[in-house]
Scaffold this motif. Structure first.
Motif, PDB file in Angstrom:
ATOM      1  N   ASP A  26      -4.472  -2.428   4.341  1.00  9.03           N
ATOM      2  CA  ASP A  26      -4.798  -2.887   2.997  1.00  9.03           C
ATOM      3  C   ASP A  26      -6.275  -3.270   2.851  1.00  9.03           C
ATOM      4  OD1 ASP A  26      -4.974  -4.251   0.523  1.00  9.03           O
ATOM      5  OD2 ASP A  26      -2.862  -4.773   0.608  1.00  9.03           O
ATOM      6  N   MET A  27      -6.656  -4.475   3.321  1.00  7.63           N
ATOM      7  CA  MET A  27      -8.032  -4.982   3.350  1.00  7.63           C
ATOM      8  C   MET A  27      -8.581  -5.405   1.990  1.00  7.63           C
ATOM      9  SD  MET A  27     -10.047  -2.585   6.096  1.00  7.63           S
ATOM     10  CE  MET A  27      -9.287  -2.011   7.601  1.00  7.63           C
TER      11      MET A  27
ATOM     12  N   GLY B  64      -6.956  -2.932  -6.784  1.00  3.78           N
ATOM     13  CA  GLY B  64      -7.878  -1.832  -6.560  1.00  3.78           C
ATOM     14  C   GLY B  64      -7.460  -0.979  -5.378  1.00  3.78           C
ATOM     15  N   PRO B  65      -8.232   0.065  -5.071  1.00  6.83           N
ATOM     16  CA  PRO B  65      -7.887   0.971  -3.963  1.00  6.83           C
ATOM     17  C   PRO B  65      -7.871   0.243  -2.621  1.00  6.83           C
ATOM     18  CG  PRO B  65      -9.565   1.940  -5.395  1.00  6.83           C
ATOM     19  CD  PRO B  65      -9.432   0.511  -5.807  1.00  6.83           C
ATOM     20  N   SER B  66      -6.858   0.519  -1.819  1.00  4.07           N
ATOM     21  CA  SER B  66      -6.727  -0.093  -0.508  1.00  4.07           C
ATOM     22  C   SER B  66      -7.411   0.764   0.549  1.00  4.07           C
ATOM     23  CB  SER B  66      -5.248  -0.246  -0.149  1.00  4.07           C
ATOM     24  OG  SER B  66      -4.664   1.040   0.029  1.00  4.07           O
ATOM     25  N   ALA B  67      -7.485   0.225   1.772  1.00  2.23           N
ATOM     26  CA  ALA B  67      -8.046   0.990   2.886  1.00  2.23           C
ATOM     27  C   ALA B  67      -7.205   2.230   3.155  1.00  2.23           C
ATOM     28  CB  ALA B  67      -8.123   0.111   4.127  1.00  2.23           C
ATOM     29  N   ALA B  68      -5.891   2.127   3.002  1.00  2.41           N
ATOM     30  CA  ALA B  68      -5.022   3.284   3.221  1.00  2.41           C
ATOM     31  C   ALA B  68      -5.360   4.413   2.251  1.00  2.41           C
ATOM     32  CB  ALA B  68      -3.560   2.870   3.066  1.00  2.41           C
TER      33      ALA B  68
ATOM     34  N   ASN C  51     -14.113  -3.439  -0.506  1.00  2.08           N
ATOM     35  CA  ASN C  51     -14.469  -4.619  -1.310  1.00  2.08           C
ATOM     36  C   ASN C  51     -15.887  -4.593  -1.874  1.00  2.08           C
ATOM     37  OD1 ASN C  51     -11.980  -6.393  -0.839  1.00  2.08           O
ATOM     38  ND2 ASN C  51     -12.554  -5.864   1.251  1.00  2.08           N
ATOM     39  N   ASP C  52     -16.606  -3.478  -1.673  1.00  7.10           N
ATOM     40  CA  ASP C  52     -17.990  -3.367  -2.130  1.00  7.10           C
ATOM     41  C   ASP C  52     -18.790  -4.608  -1.728  1.00  7.10           C
ATOM     42  OD1 ASP C  52     -20.306  -2.393  -3.357  1.00  7.10           O
ATOM     43  OD2 ASP C  52     -19.752  -3.180  -5.338  1.00  7.10           O
TER      44      ASP C  52
END
Length: 315
Positions: free
Chosen positions: A125-126, A132-136, A212-213
């Protein structure tokens, strides 16, 4: 009280640099476990602290501390890069001090279900904000070249192309859904690091920063904090890796007139404007050995500070 398990890094140095005063207004831009906010409130019993965090869990954890310091501690859910609008919506146009503790929090790392760490298996996830878009989604959806660019730029990983190639080849068979699955593949794709650093460390850092920018947020947050500082106000930043620290260092050097000027710049011929800020830390402060021994997370910390000058009155 400070959230259980939370140890604010370089707390003594942060307080010495910020120098909290009664009657002043401060911002803890990265509330986390509340360590800095509580210390500021206790150091200056007549001050007010606003605290921002993009993680809804951090805001929920801070409710007890806000109740203890009712009327003096105000929690705000949001990004510190948006502090101008977040604070002005609450009638705050200037601050006497800002503290930032950059990067991921110990709570996020320690909660396997948040998917920030490869040390315990969890969903990939992260997302600090849980939206918003996850790491996956990045790992399973980005083209190989884009993945390699992220891992190289944000993780400073020299085997980025090899890792991206391995990810794309594997995801054809099955998508990545867990931290353990991705970490295992990355470790197989890179040689063992003689320093002992886990082979997945840089890739996980890179994905977290991208999700996370984080670097863009640091740039926006530093600029906003400098804009909001009142004369004599101070900005104190604790960074934990070179990419963050470089942004902080360069921004503070430029604001204090130490950024350098090209001899080919016409503006330099007519003299440079007097800087509006003074560096409190010509060189970054480092944690003492005793703190590093007690809290290993502190080892990579770098503290930098800057103060807005009180402009002289016109004659």
């Amino acid at each position: 009280m400070i959230a259980e398990g939370h140890v604010p890094v370089m707390l003594a140095e942060v307080l010495a640099s910020l120098a909290p005063q009664d009657g002043a207004t401060y911002l803890d831009a990265t509330f986390g476990g509340g360590g800095y906010a509580r210390a500021i409130l206790e150091a200056a019993p007549g001050c007010t602290v606003f605290a921002i965090d993009r993680d809804p869990d951090a805001i929920a954890r801070g409710a007890a501390l806000a109740q203890r310091f009712s009327g003096r501690l105000h929690l705000i859910e949001g990004r510190f890069g948006d502090m101008l609008s977040l604070l002005r919506d609450r009638g705050i146009a200037a601050l006497d001090g800002v503290v930032m503790d950059l990067g991921v929090s110990s709570f996020q790392l320690d909660q396997a279900e948040r998917g920030f760490s490869f040390r315990a298996d969890g969903p990939l996830d992260m997302r600090m904000e849980k939206s918003g878009p996850s790491a996956a989604e990045l790992v399973n959806g980005l083209p190989e070249r884009d993945l390699a660019d992220i891992i190289f730029r944000f993780g400073e990983e020299r085997f980025a192309r090899r890792i991206a190639r391995a990810i794309v080849a594997r995801r054809v068979e099955a998508p990545f859904t867990t931290t353990a699955d991705l970490a295992a593949l990355v470790r197989r794709a890179v040689p063992r690091d003689p320093s002992g650093i886990d082979g997945a460390t840089r890739s996980f850092q890179a994905l977290r920063i991208a999700v996370n920018d984080e670097l863009g947020e640091v740039e926006r947050g530093i600029a906003a904090a400098m804009e909001m500082l009142a004369p004599g106000g101070r900005l104190v930043v604790v960074a934990f890796h070179s990419l963050e620290d470089r942004i902080v260092k360069q921004a503070m050097a430029a604001a204090s007139g130490r950024g350098g000027a090209s001899r080919h710049d016409p503006a330099a011929l007519s003299g440079r404007a007097k800087p509006a800020f003074h560096l409190l830390t010509p060189r970054a402060l480092r944690p003492h050995d005793a703190e590093c021994s007690a809290n290993p997370r502190a080892r990579s910390a770098r503290l930098r500070g800057i103060e807005r000058l009180v402009q002289e009155r016109a004659a």
